[in-house]
Design a protein around this motif. Structure first.
Motif, short mmCIF file in Angstrom:
data_model
loop_
_atom_site.label_atom_id
_atom_site.label_comp_id
_atom_site.label_asym_id
_atom_site.label_seq_id
_atom_site.Cartn_x
_atom_site.Cartn_y
_atom_site.Cartn_z
N LYS A 1 0.85 -1.20 0.00
CA LYS A 1 0.00 0.00 0.00
C LYS A 1 0.88 1.24 0.00
CE LYS A 1 -3.97 2.16 0.71
NZ LYS A 1 -5.13 2.05 -0.16
N ASP B 1 -8.46 10.34 -1.37
CA ASP B 1 -7.31 9.79 -2.10
C ASP B 1 -6.28 10.85 -2.44
OD1 ASP B 1 -8.21 7.11 -2.25
OD2 ASP B 1 -9.70 7.76 -3.70
N PHE C 1 -5.23 3.30 -9.41
CA PHE C 1 -6.20 2.20 -9.45
C PHE C 1 -7.17 2.14 -10.61
CE2 PHE C 1 -7.24 5.21 -5.94
CZ PHE C 1 -8.28 5.90 -6.56
N ALA D 1 -11.33 9.71 -4.92
CA ALA D 1 -12.23 10.45 -4.04
C ALA D 1 -11.39 11.44 -3.26
CB ALA D 1 -12.93 9.47 -3.09
N GLU E 1 -5.89 1.92 7.69
CA GLU E 1 -4.51 2.01 7.23
C GLU E 1 -3.80 3.22 7.79
OE1 GLU E 1 -6.52 2.74 4.10
OE2 GLU E 1 -7.01 0.68 3.60
N PHE F 1 -8.52 -2.78 5.20
CA PHE F 1 -7.45 -2.63 4.23
C PHE F 1 -8.06 -2.45 2.85
CE2 PHE F 1 -4.50 -4.06 0.99
CZ PHE F 1 -3.40 -3.27 1.30
N ARG F 2 -7.86 -1.25 2.30
CA ARG F 2 -8.35 -0.97 0.95
C ARG F 2 -7.18 -1.02 -0.01
NH1 ARG F 2 -9.67 3.15 4.06
NH2 ARG F 2 -11.82 3.63 4.63
N SER F 3 -7.36 -1.71 -1.12
CA SER F 3 -6.27 -1.77 -2.08
C SER F 3 -6.41 -0.70 -3.14
CB SER F 3 -6.23 -3.15 -2.74
OG SER F 3 -7.48 -3.42 -3.35
N ARG F 4 -7.56 -0.02 -3.17
CA ARG F 4 -7.77 0.99 -4.23
C ARG F 4 -8.16 2.33 -3.59
NH1 ARG F 4 -11.55 -2.02 -8.55
NH2 ARG F 4 -13.00 -1.74 -6.83
N SER F 5 -9.32 2.87 -3.98
CA SER F 5 -9.69 4.21 -3.51
C SER F 5 -10.04 4.20 -2.03
CB SER F 5 -10.88 4.70 -4.32
OG SER F 5 -11.58 5.69 -3.62
N SER F 6 -9.95 5.37 -1.41
CA SER F 6 -10.33 5.51 0.00
C SER F 6 -11.82 5.28 0.21
CB SER F 6 -9.96 6.91 0.49
OG SER F 6 -10.69 7.87 -0.25
N GLU F 7 -12.60 5.29 -0.87
CA GLU F 7 -14.04 5.04 -0.71
C GLU F 7 -14.42 3.63 -1.15
OE1 GLU F 7 -16.51 8.14 -2.33
OE2 GLU F 7 -15.62 9.65 -1.02
N ASP F 8 -13.42 2.80 -1.38
CA ASP F 8 -13.69 1.45 -1.88
C ASP F 8 -14.13 0.54 -0.74
OD1 ASP F 8 -13.86 -0.57 -3.76
OD2 ASP F 8 -11.69 -0.96 -3.83
N ARG F 9 -14.72 -0.56 -1.13
CA ARG F 9 -14.98 -1.62 -0.16
C ARG F 9 -13.64 -2.23 0.26
NH1 ARG F 9 -19.94 -4.10 -0.10
NH2 ARG F 9 -21.61 -3.14 -1.30
N ASN G 1 -13.16 2.21 -9.66
CA ASN G 1 -12.91 3.26 -8.68
C ASN G 1 -12.42 4.54 -9.34
OD1 ASN G 1 -11.76 1.82 -5.53
ND2 ASN G 1 -13.57 1.38 -6.74
N ALA H 1 -1.66 -1.83 -5.14
CA ALA H 1 -0.93 -2.33 -3.98
C ALA H 1 -0.34 -3.71 -4.29
CB ALA H 1 -1.87 -2.40 -2.77
#
Ligand SMILES: Cc1cc2nc3c(=O)[nH]c(=O)nc-3n(C[C@H](O)[C@H](O)[C@H](O)COP(=O)(O)OP(=O)(O)OC[C@H]3O[C@@H](n4cnc5c(N)ncnc54)[C@H](O)[C@@H]3O)c2cc1C
Lengths: 712, 295
Positions: free
Chosen positions: A563, A626, A601, A623, B294, B185-193, A620, A676
């Motif tokens: 990450k 981010d 991403f 946002a 995170e 733990f999100r692997s993509r956006s801060s708003e992701d699942r 995605n 990541a």
């Protein structure tokens, strides 16, 4: 004045259009990525609906902005989502329901989804009859390769490549990949088409009203004057609303219905309408021991999807932007725009520049490491300066690359400590050749300025008001800027490539002079930029003015999960002279945020040609959370300079700056996005290299690995 | 949506009426809470219900109460309310934290406690944390009431044990006795699942570690956690628990990460979660601020 109509909800977009007696359309799309339409049975469709079937478009022609390869309804589906029929009904819901009742029989054909594979021998041809070159509508000669899936080949030859590599003390080579991406404007594609006395009017959110008019005239076999495009302000576009999209089948459906018809695409359809070109780019770069660049070779596989659209132009721009803002005596570029069975790919903020800048600027850092030289120093040593000749043969003027690069480096304190930090500097062209015209008329109070510059949130109306007010000596609010209408607005090439403020500003100066000279009531101004590149040699005029910029990133990595945290991202755009400061700053921020999505991403995912993440939950977008911990940017100006476009400049350098920051930590990323998972794989690879070096300390492990399994 | 025909909208204003309609109409009507999950399915054409039973007007389902030390969350309580309620923030901070990490404020204002459990999406945040704190769901029908643990409620992908005549009316959470954390733990956006979700709770000498978003249903291995019974858990034990979770699980692959990647992250995130709850003794103290994620 008061609240911005967009904020107050007062702005009308094409999704809000209403015409008396209007019907609503839904498109019937192929579920298969490559299939022949055998039969369409519309007998189940309710009687109050109008259907558009293959027989209804027999009299229509292929169209396309650079290659005439697109049918209004296709008898041969070339991607999952290709439009094979359409239905109009009293409501949008009824149209969607009726579209499901149309029964289409297909014969599936073998398909290809990878651009490198699509040019290997024996792959199915997607346009087996070859495609016609559109000639006059194009800014560049199109060079299809007969009997292949290549719809355009752009080559640039400068110096003698073999001799160049012969002089090199160090050569690095690496292949890089980028995936497709969605423009994802808030407002989807929407339009209304209406025929009256054999004349077609379309209200649509478009960046290209005159190209749209020309292409639809071709498709319907009409004089251009019999097509009228009214360009409604867009709720975002980023390149998605260029050339002909939903408008062609919509116009044919309205013709059949004899009534106005409206369509609004849903989000899923957006993902099969127009995306960003996936690419594979192989870079070979050679330098002298002291860091002087001597030779560069770029091979680019640019996936334009099912139809060429502006893919030839994208491959060209991607090709020369990949040379970078450097003095390199020997260069060869070979960029192929390639058909595949993916949805069409087209203009996307940056127009191909991001893809090749990602590859090229990453390679610069690989070279710097091999030379044991600072990446900043390597760049500085080779940057183009005023009076230098670029690989296209152009003599460079108003060159600001070094200022941009230094500003980026200083922002992250690169020279004190480069660890975890990465830089990128870029050169990007503007649409060339191009023409822009504008008119000014005195009104009751103030003036009316008419042009075909389209508003998509970038603030072109505001820029025209501000520039007009200054030149005409009135308040910005006293200048009315009506929406572009091909019946009343003077001609403009299109609202793309960050050209409008630059081109329209110059045309407006001419128009205001004309108004003054001719009694103060009316003035007309026009500017032409001549040029273009020879597609076989890449020599000529790529751009009449250059977009120049840079970015710097500082990252930290959780090495157990891959990450990454962006501690600081800084973007630098050369503005020449700033017309609308707030607008320019927003362009920088928007570009950088889009660049972050691309870097971290964003990727359209496919399984057998089907988009598997065609919604904004699975796909995605960045946002607010981010944004980097520090997110800064600047506009570089120069006393007396002309206005430079800056709507895209700081998007392309973001992925490379982040990739180089990772590289400074020994993490080698060759493919976007830098997820990541990919970062963690790079951590493993670095640790494995270190372990190998420990066990055999005398054998130096090369950092750059040759072409990653490219078959082409 | 429903082929141009109007969708029936049932909007009972009491729980009794809602339960009666649910029992009477069963599978012909679809329950809608915040609609944030259902509307996506409808827009994408995956479901086309002809009738919707909205719980929006049922006030009895909106309560946040503490009864005998136990937290009772009505099914229609929004994620945002769980995130912001002062009592929950004080006494069950891990819940505020976990619900506050879901998507964005826009989604959290709409999404409900009942909806997120009833949709049984493998990639949601709340199930793992609710499971870790031993929450139970209350299911009601005219036939009666039953309480089920979260791992009895969620049976598989989008599959629960809620019967056709039942409504999930409440979620009950026992008094929080010890430290608990939720790590998203999100692997993509801060708003992701979440790509990997780990909830760990320690109370009265028991450690519970639940991993969400990696398999059909939340995963937990009580036998592995038995290690962390009494006293501070040292780093070696935390590492061991992480390693065993990673080894035993069969993670799925999706666009947030491959199975192999998830396995790596599970080992790390479980270890980190256990370290966080393990540091302060046997976990008899007050609920420690459920830090994590995170940041
Ligand atoms: C953009 C976006 C991002 C998201 N990101 C996250 C995330 O990061 N983490 C996360 O955990 N979740 C996330 N979600 C999921 C979101 O939390 C769920 O959509 C939400 O919890 C569902 O709650 P709802 O009240 O809107 O349910 P609804 O959509 O109304 O219902 C969901 C399902 O449950 C049934 N149902 C609802 N209530 C009851 C009841 N009381 N009894 C019986 N059946 C019932 C419905 O029939 C339906 O099948 C995201 C959603 C969106 C739209």
């Amino acid at each position: 004045m008061g609240i911005d109509p967009r904020v107050a909800g007062a702005q009308r977009y094409s999704v809000d259009l209403e015409r008396p007696g209007m019907l609503h359309a839904a498109f019937v799309r192929s579920p298969h990525p490559h299939a022949r339409v055998l039969a369409v049975d519309a007998s189940g469709v309710p009687s109050d609906c109008v259907t558009l079937l293959p027989d209804d478009v027999q009299d229509l022609h292929l169209y396309g902005c650079q290659v005439r390869d697109e049918p209004v309804l296709t008898p041969l589906a070339r991607h999952a989502g290709d439009i094979v029929a359409a239905v109009a009904a009293p409501t949008a819901e009824a149209a969607k329901a009726a579209a499901r009742l149309l029964d289409v029989r297909y014969e599936e054909l073998p398909a290809v989804f990878d651009p490198v594979q699509a040019v290997s021998p024996g792959t199915p041809l997607i346009h087996p009859d070859g495609a016609l070159s559109a000639g006059e509508a194009v800014s560049i000669g199109v060079r299809p390769l007969a009997g292949t899936n290549v719809c355009h080949r752009f080559r640039l030859v400068h110096g003698d490549l073999t001799a160049g590599f012969g002089e090199a003390d160090v050569v690095v080579q690496q292949a890089f990949r980028t995936p497709g991406a969605a423009h994802a404007p808030m407002e989807p594609h929407a339009a209304v088409a209406e025929w009256e006395d054999g004349r077609l009017t379309i209200w649509t959110g478009t960046q290209t009203p005159f190209n749209l008019r020309g292409d639809l005239a071709v498709a319907f076999g009409l004089e251009e004057e019999r097509v009228r495009i009214i360009a409604i302000p867009m709720g975002g576009s980023f390149g998605a609303k260029t050339f002909v999209r939903h408008e062609a089948p919509l116009a044919a459906l309205a013709r059949k219905a004899g009534r106005p018809v409206k369509v609004v695409l849903d989000r899923t359809e957006e993902f099969v309408t127009l995306n960003r070109h996936p690419s594979v780019i192989r870079v070979r770069l050679g330098a002298k021991r002291d860091g002087t660049l001597v030779a560069k070779e770029l091979d680019c596989w640019v996936d334009t999807g099912a139809y060429a659209d502006c893919g030839p132009g994208v491959a060209t721009k991607l090709g020369y932007a990949g040379v970078g803002p450097y003095r390199i005596p020997h260069v060869r570029v070979d960029a192929l725009a390639i058909y595949t069975n993916l949805p069409p790919n087209g203009a996307f903020r940056g127009y191909g520049a991001m893809q090749s800048i990602w590859a090229s600027e990453r390679t610069m850092d690989v070279l710097a490491e091999r030379l044991e030289m600072s990446p900043l120093e390597l760049r500085r040593k080779n940057l183009l300066r005023d009076g230098d000749v670029f690989a296209t043969g152009e003599v460079m003027h108003d060159v600001q690359f070094e200022r941009c690069l230094q500003a980026a480096a200083d922002a992250v304190d690169y020279e004190r400590d480069p660890r975890g930090k990465g830089l990128c500097v870029l050169l990007k062209g503007m649409q060339t050749p191009s023409r822009a015209a504008i008119s000014v008329e005195r009104a009751g109070v103030g003036y009316v300025i008419r042009s075909a510059a389209c508003e998509m949130g970038q603030g072109v109306r505001r820029s025209l008001q501000l520039m007009g007010a200054q030149m005409l000596g009135c308040e910005p609010g006293q200048i009315d800027v009506p929406e572009p209408d091909t019946d009343t607005s003077p001609f403009d090439t299109r609202t793309t490539s960050s050209r409008s403020t630059h081109m329209m500003g110059r045309a407006l100066e001419v128009a205001v002079r004309d108004l003054r000279a001719s009694g103060g009531e009316r003035g007309y101004g026009e500017v032409h930029n001549e040029g273009g590149l020879d597609p076989d040699t890449g020599q000529g005029v790529a751009s009449t003015h250059w977009h120049q910029g840079a970015a710097a990133a500082h990252v930290t990595v959780d090495e157990e999960t891959g990450k990454l945290t962006i501690e600081h991202l800084h973007g630098v755009a050369y503005a020449g002279r700033v017309v609308n400061r707030e607008g320019a700053e927003l362009q920088n921020e928007g570009s950088m945020i889009m660049g972050l999505g691309t870097a971290l991403f964003e990727a359209i995912e496919f399984a057998d040609g089907q988009v598997t993440n065609a919604n904004l939950s699975d796909y995605n977008l960045p946002a607010i959370g981010d944004l980097p911990k520090r997110f800064t940017h600047e506009l570089i100006e120069r006393e007396g300079a002309e206005v430079h476009g800056l709507g895209e400049t700081v998007l392309p350098p973001v992925p490379a700056a982040i990739g180089n920051a990772l590289f400074s930590l020994g993490l080698e990323l060759h493919e976007l996005p830098m997820s990541a998972e990919r970062v963690l794989a790079a951590v493993d690879a670095r640790d494995a290299r270190a372990a190998a070096a420990d066990s055999a300390p005398e054998a130096r492990v090369p950092v750059a690995v040759d072409g990653q399994g490219l078959s082409g | 949506m429903g082929g141009g025909t109007a969708v029936e909208w049932l909007a009972p204003s009491s729980l009794e009426e809602a339960l009666a309609l649910r029992a009477e109409r069963g599978g012909d009507t679809t329950v809608v809470a915040g609609g944030s999950f259902l509307a996506i399915l409808m827009n994408q054409g995956f479901v086309a219900p002809t009738s919707l039973l909205s719980l929006g007007k049922v006030q009895e389902l909106r309560g946040i109460d503490v009864v005998d030390g136990e937290l009772r969350l009505g099914a229609m309580v929004s994620h945002r309310a769980v995130e912001r309620d002062p009592v929950i923030r004080r006494d069950w901070p891990v819940l505020s934290r976990a619900f506050g990490l879901v998507a964005s404020p826009r989604v959290r204002n709409q999404a409900t406690v009942g909806g997120v459990l009833a949709d049984a999406d493998y990639a949601s945040d709340p199930p793992a944390v609710l499971c870790a704190v031993n929450a139970r769901a209350v299911l009601r029908s005219p036939r009666g009431v039953r309480q089920v643990a979260i791992d009895e409620l969620i049976l598989g992908f989008y599959e629960t044990c809620i019967a056709e005549d039942e409504l999930l009316t409440e979620v009950r959470v026992p008094a929080a006795l010890g430290p608990a954390v939720y790590r998203k733990f999100r692997s993509r956006s801060s708003e992701d699942r979440p790509c990997v979700a780990v909830a760990a709770a320690r109370s009265a000498g028991r450690l519970r570690v639940v991993v969400g978003a990696c398999a059909e249903v939340p995963q937990h291995y009580p036998d592995v956690c038995a290690e962390g019974a009494d006293g501070p858990i040292d780093d070696a034990v935390a590492r061991e628990i992480g390693a065993v979770y990673a080894k035993r699980m069969a993670p799925l692959s999706d666009s947030r990460g491959s199975a192999e990647y998830r396995r790596r992250v599970v080992a790390v995130e479980v270890r980190r979660a256990v370290e966080m709850v393990g540091a302060d003794g046997a976990g008899n103290g007050a609920g420690r601020e459920g830090a994590g994620g995170e940041e």
